[in-house]
Design a protein around this motif. Structure first.
Motif, PDB file in Angstrom:
ATOM      1  N   GLU A 275       0.814  -1.212   0.000  1.00 24.14           N
ATOM      2  CA  GLU A 275       0.000   0.000   0.000  1.00 24.14           C
ATOM      3  C   GLU A 275       0.846   1.259   0.000  1.00 24.14           C
ATOM      4  O   GLU A 275       0.529   2.246  -0.658  1.00 24.14           O
ATOM      5  N   VAL A 276       1.922   1.247   0.769  1.00 22.63           N
ATOM      6  CA  VAL A 276       2.782   2.426   0.891  1.00 22.63           C
ATOM      7  C   VAL A 276       4.220   2.010   0.652  1.00 22.63           C
ATOM      8  O   VAL A 276       4.667   0.978   1.161  1.00 22.63           O
ATOM      9  N   GLY A 277       4.940   2.809  -0.128  1.00 19.61           N
ATOM     10  CA  GLY A 277       6.362   2.560  -0.367  1.00 19.61           C
ATOM     11  C   GLY A 277       7.215   3.666   0.215  1.00 19.61           C
ATOM     12  O   GLY A 277       6.701   4.669   0.709  1.00 19.61           O
ATOM     13  N   GLY A 278       8.519   3.475   0.126  1.00 20.48           N
ATOM     14  CA  GLY A 278       9.431   4.481   0.685  1.00 20.48           C
ATOM     15  C   GLY A 278      10.119   5.311  -0.373  1.00 20.48           C
ATOM     16  O   GLY A 278      11.046   6.065  -0.062  1.00 20.48           O
ATOM     17  N   ASP A 279       9.684   5.198  -1.641  1.00 19.43           N
ATOM     18  CA  ASP A 279      10.378   5.888  -2.731  1.00 19.43           C
ATOM     19  C   ASP A 279       9.782   7.273  -2.968  1.00 19.43           C
ATOM     20  O   ASP A 279       8.592   7.506  -2.788  1.00 19.43           O
ATOM     21  N   TYR A 280      10.678   8.183  -3.409  1.00 18.71           N
ATOM     22  CA  TYR A 280      10.257   9.542  -3.754  1.00 18.71           C
ATOM     23  C   TYR A 280      11.135  10.030  -4.901  1.00 18.71           C
ATOM     24  O   TYR A 280      12.316   9.705  -4.996  1.00 18.71           O
ATOM     25  N   TYR A 281      10.513  10.799  -5.770  1.00 15.76           N
ATOM     26  CA  TYR A 281      11.291  11.393  -6.871  1.00 15.76           C
ATOM     27  C   TYR A 281      10.683  12.750  -7.214  1.00 15.76           C
ATOM     28  O   TYR A 281       9.513  13.028  -6.899  1.00 15.76           O
ATOM     29  N   ASP A 282      11.501  13.581  -7.879  1.00 12.37           N
ATOM     30  CA  ASP A 282      11.016  14.876  -8.364  1.00 12.37           C
ATOM     31  C   ASP A 282      11.979  15.390  -9.426  1.00 12.37           C
ATOM     32  O   ASP A 282      13.180  15.056  -9.409  1.00 12.37           O
ATOM     33  N   VAL A 283      11.442  16.111 -10.359  1.00  7.75           N
ATOM     34  CA  VAL A 283      12.243  16.780 -11.402  1.00  7.75           C
ATOM     35  C   VAL A 283      11.829  18.240 -11.411  1.00  7.75           C
ATOM     36  O   VAL A 283      10.635  18.547 -11.501  1.00  7.75           O
ATOM     37  N   MET A 284      12.804  19.127 -11.300  1.00 10.97           N
ATOM     38  CA  MET A 284      12.460  20.551 -11.186  1.00 10.97           C
ATOM     39  C   MET A 284      13.424  21.393 -12.026  1.00 10.97           C
ATOM     40  O   MET A 284      14.597  21.026 -12.211  1.00 10.97           O
ATOM     41  N   ARG A 285      12.886  22.464 -12.567  1.00 13.37           N
ATOM     42  CA  ARG A 285      13.720  23.397 -13.337  1.00 13.37           C
ATOM     43  C   ARG A 285      14.402  24.354 -12.362  1.00 13.37           C
ATOM     44  O   ARG A 285      13.742  25.017 -11.574  1.00 13.37           O
ATOM     45  N   ILE A 286      15.742  24.389 -12.461  1.00 10.94           N
ATOM     46  CA  ILE A 286      16.501  25.279 -11.583  1.00 10.94           C
ATOM     47  C   ILE A 286      16.628  26.660 -12.216  1.00 10.94           C
ATOM     48  O   ILE A 286      16.387  27.678 -11.584  1.00 10.94           O
ATOM     49  N   ASP A 287      17.024  26.693 -13.481  1.00  5.53           N
ATOM     50  CA  ASP A 287      17.063  27.938 -14.247  1.00  5.53           C
ATOM     51  C   ASP A 287      16.915  27.570 -15.721  1.00  5.53           C
ATOM     52  O   ASP A 287      16.585  26.417 -16.045  1.00  5.53           O
ATOM     53  N   ASP A 288      17.179  28.531 -16.621  1.00  3.75           N
ATOM     54  CA  ASP A 288      16.965  28.247 -18.038  1.00  3.75           C
ATOM     55  C   ASP A 288      17.909  27.180 -18.572  1.00  3.75           C
ATOM     56  O   ASP A 288      17.643  26.560 -19.604  1.00  3.75           O
ATOM     57  N   ASN A 289      19.027  26.949 -17.916  1.00  3.80           N
ATOM     58  CA  ASN A 289      20.022  26.010 -18.427  1.00  3.80           C
ATOM     59  C   ASN A 289      20.192  24.746 -17.571  1.00  3.80           C
ATOM     60  O   ASN A 289      20.976  23.872 -17.927  1.00  3.80           O
ATOM     61  N   HIS A 290      19.497  24.683 -16.440  1.00  2.00           N
ATOM     62  CA  HIS A 290      19.725  23.548 -15.542  1.00  2.00           C
ATOM     63  C   HIS A 290      18.400  22.922 -15.079  1.00  2.00           C
ATOM     64  O   HIS A 290      17.425  23.642 -14.803  1.00  2.00           O
ATOM     65  N   ILE A 291      18.423  21.588 -14.992  1.00  2.16           N
ATOM     66  CA  ILE A 291      17.279  20.804 -14.470  1.00  2.16           C
ATOM     67  C   ILE A 291      17.793  20.002 -13.285  1.00  2.16           C
ATOM     68  O   ILE A 291      18.837  19.346 -13.357  1.00  2.16           O
ATOM     69  N   GLY A 292      17.047  20.025 -12.199  1.00  2.17           N
ATOM     70  CA  GLY A 292      17.422  19.230 -11.028  1.00  2.17           C
ATOM     71  C   GLY A 292      16.576  17.963 -10.946  1.00  2.17           C
ATOM     72  O   GLY A 292      15.370  17.969 -11.264  1.00  2.17           O
ATOM     73  N   MET A 293      17.201  16.875 -10.561  1.00  2.00           N
ATOM     74  CA  MET A 293      16.481  15.594 -10.435  1.00  2.00           C
ATOM     75  C   MET A 293      16.774  15.006  -9.042  1.00  2.00           C
ATOM     76  O   MET A 293      17.921  14.960  -8.615  1.00  2.00           O
ATOM     77  N   ALA A 294      15.727  14.571  -8.351  1.00  2.00           N
ATOM     78  CA  ALA A 294      15.878  14.001  -6.993  1.00  2.00           C
ATOM     79  C   ALA A 294      15.254  12.611  -6.962  1.00  2.00           C
ATOM     80  O   ALA A 294      14.138  12.409  -7.456  1.00  2.00           O
ATOM     81  N   ILE A 295      16.000  11.674  -6.407  1.00  2.00           N
ATOM     82  CA  ILE A 295      15.484  10.314  -6.169  1.00  2.00           C
ATOM     83  C   ILE A 295      15.838   9.947  -4.732  1.00  2.00           C
ATOM     84  O   ILE A 295      16.986  10.080  -4.319  1.00  2.00           O
ATOM     85  N   ALA A 296      14.840   9.493  -3.993  1.00  2.20           N
ATOM     86  CA  ALA A 296      15.078   9.214  -2.559  1.00  2.20           C
ATOM     87  C   ALA A 296      14.347   7.953  -2.126  1.00  2.20           C
ATOM     88  O   ALA A 296      13.365   7.527  -2.738  1.00  2.20           O
TER      89      ALA A 296
END
Length: 299
Positions: A275-296
């Protein structure tokens, strides 16, 4: 005259034999009547208990287990005319089976604990004693209660004041005169032990009291088993509901859509094994030239 005397003597002997047989038959009849009355009393008690507990189970989703245990103990004391009693259930303490009093009625002192001197300073001595009984955990096989639970056999102690296995108290209202202990069994599993002490009329318990108490305990064990089963299912339903809430919160925390990046395809999904897992992710724009990606992973 000698022959006449012999006839009279023979007649007298026959009359005496007939009278003796009559007295024996009357005694046997009375004993059979008492046994019949005892069986009827036992049947009526069991029927009354089954009817009473049936009302407790009717038209309800869950059974109030503490209330059920109080009813069982009340019937046990009424059946045996006992002055006090306790109902112990098997409970897990880590990996060890112990017994703990789940219902107590009357002035019921611990059977096999050393007397506590603090009782003399207690504001309410009866409440102090009851709390001691409820808090005390008994190991399987330890003391009278633990032994009955381990062996699954009832026990009748008619003269508890001479029995070295029972605690002797200096206060009169705590003295234990006679004791009945019966196991509460469902199939081959002992669920607990039912104990009553001190007949209110001052007489000792007899075998018939033990038989009736065991009959009541056998019926009560079925009800307690299914009530505990219902309580377990209800707890599982509550846990399932909590897990559904947690799953909804977790799903809400994950991003609904990912940033559009020219020349790059980005996709992600998460499916928990349960029912519940421990995974998390996100992708976010930092600025016009950079993208941040998080996996936890919380684990």
């Amino acid at each position: 005259m000698a022959i006449l005397g012999m006839i009279f003597s023979y007649s007298a002997v026959c009359m005496l034999l007939i009278a003796a047989v009559f007295v024996i038959m009357v005694g046997m009849l009375r004993r059979l009547q008492r046994e019949r009355d005892n069986l009827l009393q036992q049947k009526n008690v069991v029927f009354d208990f089954v009817h009473d507990v049936g009302e407790l189970f009717a038209d309800v989703e869950t059974v109030d287990v503490p209330h059920l245990l109080k009813r069982v103990l009340r019937y046990a004391m009424r059946t045996t005319h006992a002055g006090a009693g306790a109902l112990y259930l098997v409970d897990k303490l880590g990996d060890t089976d112990t017994l703990q009093a789940r219902a107590v009625s009357g002035v019921y002192p611990p059977l096999d604990m050393p007397p506590d001197d603090a009782i003399g300073q207690a504001f309410s001595k009866t409440r102090f004693v009851e709390e001691k009984v409820r808090k005390h955990r008994i190991a399987m096989g330890s003391g009278l209660v633990g032994r009955v639970a381990l062996e699954g056999t009832p026990m009748l102690i008619g003269d508890a004041e001479r029995d070295g296995r029972i605690t002797h108290y200096e206060y009169d209202y705590l003295k234990i005169h006679n004791v009945l202990l019966v196991p509460m069994r469902f199939h081959n599993t002992v669920l607990g032990v039912l104990v009553v002490i001190n007949k209110v009329d001052g007489e000792p318990f007899v075998q018939n009291d033990l038989n009736m108490l065991q009959a009541l305990a056998d019926q009560a064990s079925v009800s307690i088993h299914y009530a505990n089963l219902g309580e377990t299912l209800e707890e599982k339903h509550r846990q399932d509901a909590d897990l559904n809430v947690a799953r909804h919160i977790q799903t809400t925390l994950l991003p609904k859509k990912l940033p559009v990046i020219p020349g790059l395809e980005v996709a992600a999904f998460s499916v928990p094994a349960r029912e519940v897992g421990g995974d998390y992710y996100d992708v976010m724009r930092i600025d016009d030239n950079h993208i941040g990606m998080a996996i936890a992973d919380v684990s």
